[in-house]
Design a protein around this motif. Structure first.
Motif, PDB file in Angstrom:
ATOM      1  N   ALA A 137      50.049 -14.906  19.329  1.00 21.42           N
ATOM      2  CA  ALA A 137      49.008 -15.538  18.511  1.00 21.42           C
ATOM      3  C   ALA A 137      49.445 -16.929  18.057  1.00 21.42           C
ATOM      4  N   ARG A 138      50.731 -17.148  17.877  1.00 24.08           N
ATOM      5  CA  ARG A 138      51.234 -18.483  17.523  1.00 24.08           C
ATOM      6  C   ARG A 138      51.236 -19.410  18.736  1.00 24.08           C
ATOM      7  N   TRP A 139      51.407 -18.845  19.919  1.00 31.89           N
ATOM      8  CA  TRP A 139      51.410 -19.627  21.149  1.00 31.89           C
ATOM      9  C   TRP A 139      50.034 -20.225  21.439  1.00 31.89           C
ATOM     10  N   VAL A 140      48.979 -19.469  21.171  1.00 31.15           N
ATOM     11  CA  VAL A 140      47.637 -19.856  21.611  1.00 31.15           C
ATOM     12  C   VAL A 140      47.220 -21.241  21.104  1.00 31.15           C
ATOM     13  N   PRO A 141      47.286 -21.546  19.791  1.00 32.40           N
ATOM     14  CA  PRO A 141      46.860 -22.884  19.352  1.00 32.40           C
ATOM     15  C   PRO A 141      47.793 -23.991  19.825  1.00 32.40           C
ATOM     16  N   LEU A 142      49.082 -23.696  19.942  1.00 36.27           N
ATOM     17  CA  LEU A 142      50.024 -24.706  20.423  1.00 36.27           C
ATOM     18  C   LEU A 142      49.761 -25.025  21.891  1.00 36.27           C
ATOM     19  N   LYS A 143      49.511 -23.991  22.651  1.00 37.15           N
ATOM     20  CA  LYS A 143      49.217 -24.198  24.076  1.00 37.15           C
ATOM     21  C   LYS A 143      47.926 -24.983  24.252  1.00 37.15           C
ATOM     22  N   ALA A 144      46.906 -24.666  23.446  1.00 37.14           N
ATOM     23  CA  ALA A 144      45.629 -25.382  23.537  1.00 37.14           C
ATOM     24  C   ALA A 144      45.818 -26.861  23.223  1.00 37.14           C
ATOM     25  N   ARG A 145      46.641 -27.165  22.235  1.00 36.72           N
ATOM     26  CA  ARG A 145      46.834 -28.560  21.840  1.00 36.72           C
ATOM     27  C   ARG A 145      47.663 -29.330  22.850  1.00 36.72           C
ATOM     28  N   TYR A 146      48.747 -28.747  23.331  1.00 35.41           N
ATOM     29  CA  TYR A 146      49.700 -29.517  24.118  1.00 35.41           C
ATOM     30  C   TYR A 146      49.589 -29.310  25.629  1.00 35.41           C
ATOM     31  N   LEU A 147      49.051 -28.173  26.074  1.00 34.72           N
ATOM     32  CA  LEU A 147      48.953 -27.913  27.510  1.00 34.72           C
ATOM     33  C   LEU A 147      47.513 -27.801  28.002  1.00 34.72           C
ATOM     34  N   GLY A 148      46.565 -27.765  27.111  1.00 41.46           N
ATOM     35  CA  GLY A 148      45.178 -27.719  27.530  1.00 41.46           C
ATOM     36  C   GLY A 148      44.853 -26.481  28.343  1.00 41.46           C
ATOM     37  N   ARG A 149      44.153 -26.680  29.467  1.00 41.49           N
ATOM     38  CA  ARG A 149      43.676 -25.544  30.266  1.00 41.49           C
ATOM     39  C   ARG A 149      44.632 -25.171  31.388  1.00 41.49           C
ATOM     40  N   ASN A 150      45.899 -25.318  31.187  1.00 40.79           N
ATOM     41  CA  ASN A 150      46.907 -24.937  32.172  1.00 40.79           C
ATOM     42  C   ASN A 150      47.003 -23.410  32.222  1.00 40.79           C
ATOM     43  N   ARG A 151      46.321 -22.812  33.193  1.00 40.34           N
ATOM     44  CA  ARG A 151      46.281 -21.348  33.265  1.00 40.34           C
ATOM     45  C   ARG A 151      47.510 -20.772  33.947  1.00 40.34           C
ATOM     46  N   GLY A 152      48.141 -21.547  34.835  1.00 35.71           N
ATOM     47  CA  GLY A 152      49.290 -21.024  35.571  1.00 35.71           C
ATOM     48  C   GLY A 152      50.426 -20.600  34.671  1.00 35.71           C
ATOM     49  N   VAL A 153      50.620 -21.315  33.567  1.00 31.92           N
ATOM     50  CA  VAL A 153      51.742 -21.022  32.681  1.00 31.92           C
ATOM     51  C   VAL A 153      51.613 -19.641  32.042  1.00 31.92           C
ATOM     52  N   GLU A 154      50.407 -19.089  32.016  1.00 34.24           N
ATOM     53  CA  GLU A 154      50.209 -17.763  31.430  1.00 34.24           C
ATOM     54  C   GLU A 154      50.806 -16.649  32.289  1.00 34.24           C
ATOM     55  N   ARG A 155      51.246 -16.981  33.501  1.00 36.18           N
ATOM     56  CA  ARG A 155      51.887 -15.975  34.351  1.00 36.18           C
ATOM     57  C   ARG A 155      53.405 -16.161  34.407  1.00 36.18           C
ATOM     58  N   TRP A 156      53.916 -17.111  33.634  1.00 37.15           N
ATOM     59  CA  TRP A 156      55.345 -17.397  33.666  1.00 37.15           C
ATOM     60  C   TRP A 156      56.119 -16.514  32.697  1.00 37.15           C
ATOM     61  N   ARG A 157      57.410 -16.408  32.961  1.00 37.54           N
ATOM     62  CA  ARG A 157      58.291 -15.744  32.004  1.00 37.54           C
ATOM     63  C   ARG A 157      58.273 -16.531  30.688  1.00 37.54           C
TER      64      ARG A 157
END
Length: 354
Positions: free
Chosen positions: A155-175
């Motif tokens: 839940a802490r990752w979600v807003p940070l990812k939205a701000r800094y990585l935008g719609r980068n979906r590939g990273v959601e499959r990474w370790r």
């Protein structure tokens, strides 16, 4: 800075060297992008009411002096040490005349301590392993990032990812470790800072121009079968939840401290550098790899201490044979009570701060 573990994996096959000092790591070359992982370019994130405030204006720019040098001496022989930090202000130009002059007047340059992993493969055969290396970023069990970490941390990752990585979906499959480093690098860029090296290119050019020999300080790790090593890593688990959480915490709370430290380096404020916090996530993140069975078999579990011992040996040898020697080390290593300067002082060398 390329992702820490990807760098470690790259050196299995490509013969690159990873500079590792005081919990930070860097290596070259970086892996090529994997198009299938990132079908969409991250959008430029807009301001959002998520409690995250960018304060890029606080980062200095323009021509800056950088810090003075630490002086280690005995019997009329001197080792000059420049303290380094990362990240640094992106728009800063370093006024490096003093360092270039000291390099020119020295008989030797000690490179920062590094870890070099080598195999017997040639360049062409090594390049054939790159697809396997890229797969190492993915969760081996096919789980998504959301399924890999506790719900409260995700839940802490979600807003940070939205701000800094935008719609980068590939990273959601990474370790988690790889995803955290991708986020960290993006946050650093958005904050007006850079992880690119500033000191090393200047020192390398000065040493080459004035024909001053450079001495590598390397801990060599030999990987007999890099293909099997990569396969073992790809299939094995990583205890990297702590690394993921610590990286999120740094982005959430420590960007201002990183800016202050970057500004202090640029302005040459040694007192501020000494007082700055150095609670970096890299110690935890590197531990995630060095505590794997593969790393233990390669003798990597205590590599930081080994690197420190190697550097001390090289420094004492340089002090014995040269009137003047130049070196650079992370500031955190220099100011710690148990750091390399403290160890030199305990061996009878005089140490003077800038």
């Amino acid at each position: 800075m390329p992702t820490v573990l990807l760098c470690l994996l790259l050196v299995f096959s490509l013969g690159a060297s990873a500079q590792v000092a005081d919990g930070a790591a860097s290596a070259a070359p970086a892996a090529p992008a994997e198009p299938a992982e990132q079908p969409e370019q991250p959008e430029q994130p807009a301001a959002a009411d998520d409690g995250i405030v960018d304060m890029e204006a606080l980062v200095v720019s323009g021509i800056q002096p950088g810090p003075g040098l630490w002086k280690v001496s005995r019997d009329g022989r001197v080792l000059w040490i420049l303290g380094t930090v990362a990240p640094l202000p992106r728009r800063m130009q370093w006024m490096s005349d003093e360092v270039e002059g000291i390099v020119a007047a020295s008989q030797e340059v000690l490179d920062p301590p590094s870890m070099a992993m080598r195999s017997g493969l040639g360049t062409f055969r090594s390049l054939l392993l790159v697809p396997s290396l890229l797969k190492a970023r993915r969760n081996p069990d096919g789980l998504s990032l959301e399924e890999s970490v506790p719900a409260e941390i995700y839940a802490r990752w979600v807003p940070l990812k939205a701000r800094y990585l935008g719609r980068n979906r590939g990273v959601e499959r990474w370790r988690p470790l790889f995803a955290a480093q991708e986020l960290y690098e993006a946050a650093i860029r958005r904050s007006g800072m850079t992880l690119d090296g500033v000191v090393a290119p200047v020192v390398e050019r000065a040493a080459k121009r004035h024909r001053v020999p450079r001495t590598p300080v390397q801990l060599a790790i030999v990987v007999d079968d890099p293909k099997d090593a990569i396969r073992e890593f790809n299939e094995g688990p990583l205890a990297d939840t702590d690394c993921f959480e610590r990286t999120l915490a740094r982005i959430e709370t420590d960007l201002d401290a990183m800016r202050e430290r970057a500004n202090a380096w640029a302005l040459g404020d040694i007192a501020a550098l000494r007082a700055a916090p150095y609670d970096e996530q890299y110690v935890v993140c590197i531990r995630a790899i060095t505590e794997t069975g593969l790393a233990r078999r390669l003798g990597m579990e205590n590599f930081r201490r080994q690197l420190g011992d190697l550097w001390l040996e090289a420094a004492e040898a340089a002090l014995a044979r040269n009137a003047s020697t130049f070196a650079s080390l992370p500031v955190s290593t220099l100011v710690r009570e148990d750091g390399l300067l403290a160890r030199l002082q305990a061996r009878g060398y005089a140490v003077e701060e800038p």
